[in-house]
Design a protein around this motif. Structure first.
Motif: not given
Ligand code: GTP
Length: 299
Positions: A17-33
């Motif tokens: 998705s071409n997101n920068p590394a700096s934005l990954t800390s905002r990702l929530g836990a993945t629910i199921d698959v």
């Protein structure tokens, strides 16, 4: 697959998705698959399953959802946090997943990523990765696995993912053969083909047919950096992001330096080609003309 917080969604969002590394800390836990269908090289659809790693989900994948999760798997990528404090538990889940694979997808390739290696001090990194490789190969028993040390903060992620995706491209070997012919025609030191959106390396002119390793060392007179492929992927993706921040679209790149000339240009609708020439007599325009004339062959 991999424990919760090991970094699966982060790497997926960066590569696909071409997101920068700096934005990954905002990702929530993945629910199921979380399933994603990624169009890759035009006609090839990668069906990516990002399996949330919390224990309750893992237990469900290994029991009630077992046949759904482990059937028709092309590649299983298992991510281990290099600093995991629960390695025993991680390995137990990993071995259970291998069992699931051997039951439903015997021919699946297995890639293991020792992730977040940026957290290990530079001087200790090699030794830590080597130790993990030995530990993971032992845990894998008879199953043949490929292990990579990765981090979202450097080019190592691109090396691992180029290798992973390469096992899924049906005509990768053929492409390398054509690239070698093209490289010779251009008197190029090296020619590299990248996928358009992810900028992962698909094939290089340096690849030898007998080698399993991807990409393998080139037989050229010039000393080339062994990390050049993944460094280029990382740099161009960062450059593309800068272009899009300026609302400009990245199209092509030319570099004329004292030692070499490099041209990065569209090869087909889904690929970019990088041609590197060390011969000072060869003009950039000639390289561009050759790319233009080779397009039909690579479509
Ligand atoms: P689940 O969805 O719960 O299974 O977790 P996950 O494996 O998808 O983890 P996620 O991608 O959400 O990442 C968890 C945290 O790790 C995020 O804060 C990321 O920024 C961080 N992270 C991911 N990759 C790296 C890395 O290479 N190095 C470091 N230092 N942190 C990373």
């Amino acid at each position: 697959m991999g424990a919760s917080g090991s970094g699966k969604t982060s790497m997926r969002s960066m590569i696909f998705s071409n997101n920068p590394a700096s934005l990954t800390s905002r990702l929530g836990a993945t629910i199921d698959v979380e399933q994603n269908h990624v169009r890759f090289l035009g006609d090839l659809i990668l069906n990516l399953w990002d399996c949330g790693g919390q224990d309750a989900f893992m237990d469900s994948y290994l029991s009630t959802q077992r046949s759904v999760i482990f059937s028709h798997v092309g590649v299983m990528i298992y991510v281990f946090d290099v600093e995991s404090r629960e390695m025993e538990k991680d390995l137990e889940y990993y071995r259970d997943c291998l069992d699931g694979l051997s039951q439903f997808s015997k021919d699946a390739n297995v890639f293991l990523l020792v992730h977040k290696i940026d957290l290990v001090r530079d001087t200790e990194r090699n030794a830590v990765v080597q130790r993990k490789v030995a530990e993971l190969e032992k845990a894998s028993g008879e199953t043949s696995v490929k292990v990579f040390g990765t981090s979202i903060y450097d080019e190592s992620l691109y090396k691992a993912w180029s290798n992973i995706v390469n096992t899924l491209i049906p005509n990768a070997r053929n492409l390398s053969k054509h690239l070698r012919i093209f490289a010779e025609a251009c008197s190029a030191t090296e020619v590299i083909l990248f996928e358009r959106t992810t900028f992962l390396v698909i094939a290089t002119s340096s690849r030898t047919d007998s080698s399993d390793a991807f990409p393998s060392g080139p037989v050229v007179l010039h000393a080339l950096d062994p990390k050049r492929y993944e460094r280029t992927s990382e740099l161009i993706k960062a450059f593309k992001q800068s272009c899009s921040r300026l609302r400009e679209e990245f199209r092509s790149l030319e570099m004329e330096l004292a030692e070499f000339t490099a041209v990065l240009d569209e090869m087909t609708k889904n690929t970019y080609v990088l041609v590197v020439v060390h011969d000072p007599v060869i003009e950039t325009a000639a390289i561009k003309m050759n790319i233009c004339m080779a397009r039909k062959k690579f479509e």
